[in-house]
Design a protein around this motif. Structure first.
Motif, PDB file in Angstrom:
ATOM      1  N   LYS A  39       0.840  -1.198   0.000  1.00  0.00           N
ATOM      2  CA  LYS A  39       0.000   0.000   0.000  1.00  0.00           C
ATOM      3  C   LYS A  39       0.876   1.250   0.000  1.00  0.00           C
ATOM      4  O   LYS A  39       0.599   2.221  -0.717  1.00  0.00           O
ATOM      5  N   LYS A  92      -2.235   2.554  -3.177  1.00  0.00           N
ATOM      6  CA  LYS A  92      -3.536   1.927  -3.438  1.00  0.00           C
ATOM      7  C   LYS A  92      -3.917   0.992  -2.302  1.00  0.00           C
ATOM      8  O   LYS A  92      -3.068   0.329  -1.714  1.00  0.00           O
ATOM      9  N   ASP A  93      -5.222   0.947  -2.010  1.00  0.00           N
ATOM     10  CA  ASP A  93      -5.733   0.022  -1.010  1.00  0.00           C
ATOM     11  C   ASP A  93      -5.734  -1.405  -1.565  1.00  0.00           C
ATOM     12  O   ASP A  93      -5.890  -1.595  -2.773  1.00  0.00           O
ATOM     13  N   PHE A  96      -2.852  -4.696  -5.532  1.00  0.00           N
ATOM     14  CA  PHE A  96      -2.724  -3.258  -5.312  1.00  0.00           C
ATOM     15  C   PHE A  96      -2.554  -2.575  -6.654  1.00  0.00           C
ATOM     16  O   PHE A  96      -1.604  -2.868  -7.384  1.00  0.00           O
TER      17      PHE A  96
END
Length: 146
Positions: free
Chosen positions: A37, A42-43, A54
């Motif tokens: 992350k 990105k989550d 991700f």
């Protein structure tokens, strides 16, 4: 043919808590989530039944087959953690020499536990893959963004 890397919308935490029985593998999974992350910005999202990914990139092979896949990903499987972080570049091949204890598959790296590998080298491999995918494909992750 349905891609295995299709986004499912399932909960990453629910998957780890229900599917990952080994306490070390569970702890390693959460370490990888934080690391990936941070690198991508990105989550985590579930792709297929067991891949935590991700970011995304769109690929098209010479055969015409195309799809979307995570920029970085992993799967905490019973026998090993599968790391989907590798791009076949000169720099990546060089970095593999100092990664530590792992096995190489066609498109992924298998590690028993994170303590078997050098996390700084893992980060460098991830950064090389982010760079490569951004330059070669349509990716939503830019190196240095995360």
């Amino acid at each position: 043919m349905q891609n295995k890397t299709t986004f499912t919308g399932l909960s990453v935490d629910d998957f780890i808590e229900s599917a990952v029985k080994n306490p070390q593998k569970k702890a390693d999974s959460y370490t990888l989530i934080r690391l990936f992350k941070d690198l991508t910005g990105k989550d985590p999202k579930m792709y297929g039944p067991s891949i935590i990914g991700f970011g995304t990139y769109h690929y098209r092979y010479a055969s015409g087959h195309s799809g979307e896949a995570p920029v970085l990903g992993f799967s905490p499987r019973a026998s090993a953690i599968s790391l989907y972080i590798y791009s076949d570049t000169d720099k990546s091949r060089e970095l593999l020499q100092s990664l530590g204890k792992f096995e190489m598959g066609k498109a992924c790296i298998y590690v028993k536990k994170l303590s078997d590998i050098d996390l700084e080298v893992l980060k460098a491999l991830c950064k090389e893959t982010i760079r490569f995918l951004y330059e070669q494909y349509s990716s939503d992750v830019v190196l240095g963004q995360g």
